[in-house]
Design a protein around this motif. Structure first.
Motif: not given
Length: 123
Positions: A82-92, A106-123
């Motif tokens: 992920m390059n040139n990150l923007k504040p609106e990219d902030t999410a898990v 669609r997320n409902t089409d996927y079978e397996d999921w990880g627990r996620g990783t937090q990305v926070t972009v400050s302005s």
């Protein structure tokens, strides 16, 4: 079912870069679509990018010129540069997988999921 484990998130400033990784502990990595989703507070989980040997790659419009998805089959690892990150990219950010040759958005089409990783972009 497989197990997925994300890493690489963090707190960065606008314009910075991050590289997310997802290790896939699944039996058959190759004939599987891998994807990244993200979920911001109060919003639905949305498709970011997906990769499949048959169809190649697919991206959300707002990230296509900044993010790059790739996979290392030898290491059973998925990446999201992920390059040139923007504040609106902030999410898990979540890694997901589904058997097959399509790259569904669609997320409902996927079978397996990880627990996620937090990305926070400050302005």
């Amino acid at each position: 079912q497989g197990q997925l484990a994300e890493s690489g998130g963090g707190l960065v400033q606008a314009g910075d870069s991050l590289r997310l990784s997802c290790v896939a502990y699944i039996r058959a990595f190759s004939p599987v679509t891998m994807a990244w989703f993200r979920q911001a507070p109060g919003k639905e989980r949305e498709f970011v990018a997906g990769i499949n040997w048959v169809f190649g790659t697919k991206y959300k419009d707002s990230v296509e010129d900044r993010f790059t998805i790739s996979r290392d089959n030898a290491e059973n690892t998925l990446h999201l540069q992920m390059n040139n990150l923007k504040p609106e990219d902030t999410a898990v950010y979540y890694c997901a997988s589904v058997k097959g040759t399509r790259i569904p958005a669609r997320n409902t089409d996927y079978e397996d999921w990880g627990r996620g990783t937090q990305v926070t972009v400050s302005s």
